[in-house]
Every structure is written in C-alpha cells, then in structure tokens.
Scaffold this motif. Structure first.
Motif, short mmCIF file in Angstrom:
data_model
loop_
_atom_site.label_atom_id
_atom_site.label_comp_id
_atom_site.label_asym_id
_atom_site.label_seq_id
_atom_site.Cartn_x
_atom_site.Cartn_y
_atom_site.Cartn_z
N TYR A 24 0.63 -1.28 0.06
CA TYR A 24 -0.01 0.12 0.08
C TYR A 24 0.84 1.17 0.01
O TYR A 24 1.41 1.44 0.83
CB TYR A 24 -0.71 0.06 1.18
N LYS A 25 0.93 1.91 -1.17
CA LYS A 25 1.79 3.16 -1.25
C LYS A 25 0.62 4.23 -2.00
O LYS A 25 -0.25 3.74 -2.47
CB LYS A 25 2.74 2.97 -2.11
N PRO A 26 0.77 5.37 -1.86
CA PRO A 26 0.00 6.53 -2.70
C PRO A 26 0.11 6.38 -4.07
O PRO A 26 -1.13 6.73 -4.57
CB PRO A 26 0.77 7.95 -2.30
N LEU A 62 -2.54 1.39 -9.78
CA LEU A 62 -1.66 2.43 -10.10
C LEU A 62 -2.36 3.64 -10.31
O LEU A 62 -3.23 3.64 -11.08
CB LEU A 62 -0.92 2.12 -11.34
N GLY A 63 -1.85 4.67 -9.60
CA GLY A 63 -2.23 6.22 -9.88
C GLY A 63 -1.50 7.14 -9.06
O GLY A 63 -0.36 6.88 -8.77
N LYS A 64 -2.26 8.09 -8.77
CA LYS A 64 -1.88 9.28 -7.79
C LYS A 64 -2.57 9.18 -6.63
O LYS A 64 -3.74 9.22 -6.67
CB LYS A 64 -1.74 10.51 -8.67
N GLU A 65 -2.07 9.54 -5.48
CA GLU A 65 -2.57 9.99 -4.20
C GLU A 65 -3.87 8.85 -3.81
O GLU A 65 -4.93 9.20 -3.59
CB GLU A 65 -3.42 11.31 -4.17
N LEU A 66 -3.42 7.40 -3.97
CA LEU A 66 -4.54 6.30 -3.76
C LEU A 66 -4.56 6.38 -2.34
O LEU A 66 -3.76 6.39 -1.64
CB LEU A 66 -3.94 5.12 -4.33
N HIS A 67 -5.77 5.94 -1.97
CA HIS A 67 -6.05 5.93 -0.33
C HIS A 67 -7.18 5.04 -0.30
O HIS A 67 -8.08 4.85 -0.78
CB HIS A 67 -6.80 7.41 0.24
N ILE A 68 -6.96 3.89 0.76
CA ILE A 68 -8.00 3.20 0.97
C ILE A 68 -8.70 3.67 2.08
O ILE A 68 -8.49 4.01 3.26
CB ILE A 68 -7.39 1.77 1.62
N CYS A 69 -10.16 4.23 1.65
CA CYS A 69 -11.07 4.87 2.47
C CYS A 69 -11.86 3.94 3.41
O CYS A 69 -11.99 4.15 4.70
CB CYS A 69 -11.91 5.59 1.57
#
Length: 87
Positions: A42-44, A59-66
C-alpha cells in the motif's frame, strides 16, 4: 476445456456466480472492490491486493484506502490503470 455458461442480462454477474472479485469504477477517481483476501502492499501511487483470482494492482496518484471491510474495499485517488493476475 469445459464451456462455461454465462448468466442472462437479468441475473447475477458472472463474477458473483464464479466467486471472483468484483470491481466498480467511479470514473478515474475511485473504486469499490469486493472479494479481497488481504493487502499485499500500500503506497500512494500503487495498491496491491490479493484476490481469489490472483493479485489486483491499482496504479495512480494519491491512492487511499477509505474503507476496508472483511472483503470489501473503497479506494479513492486518481486511478491510471489496474491489472488482475500475475504481471
């Protein structure tokens, strides 16, 4: 190879009947995933999840598990691509 029968338009999706992961994309800014076994990394800019059909990589930018439930996840952020299975 045994031929698989796919459900009609008005029955459950094939993924549900075949007990595989299910993914709903909300444009390119988030998704809902069911059928997750565990978080592998888990990385941004990359989220790697284990599913019954192999790893699922986002893959993407500013990924977050809400939200992370028993098997259901909600992920926000700018999604560029996703891959299911070994790469």
């Amino acid at each position: 190879m045994k031929k698989q029968r796919f459900p009609s338009l008005y029955s459950f999706p094939t993924e549900v009947l075949m007990n595989g992961p299910s993914l709903i994309l909300y444009g390119d800014h988030g998704c809902s995933i069911s059928g997750v076994i565990k978080i592998l990394s888990y990385k941004p800019e990359e989220i790697l999840l284990e599913t019954s059909h192999g790893p699922l990589k986002l893959l993407g930018k500013e990924l977050h598990i809400c939200e992370a439930g028993r098997e259901n996840f909600i992920i926000s952020g700018k999604i560029h691509s996703l891959f299911l299975g070994d790469q």
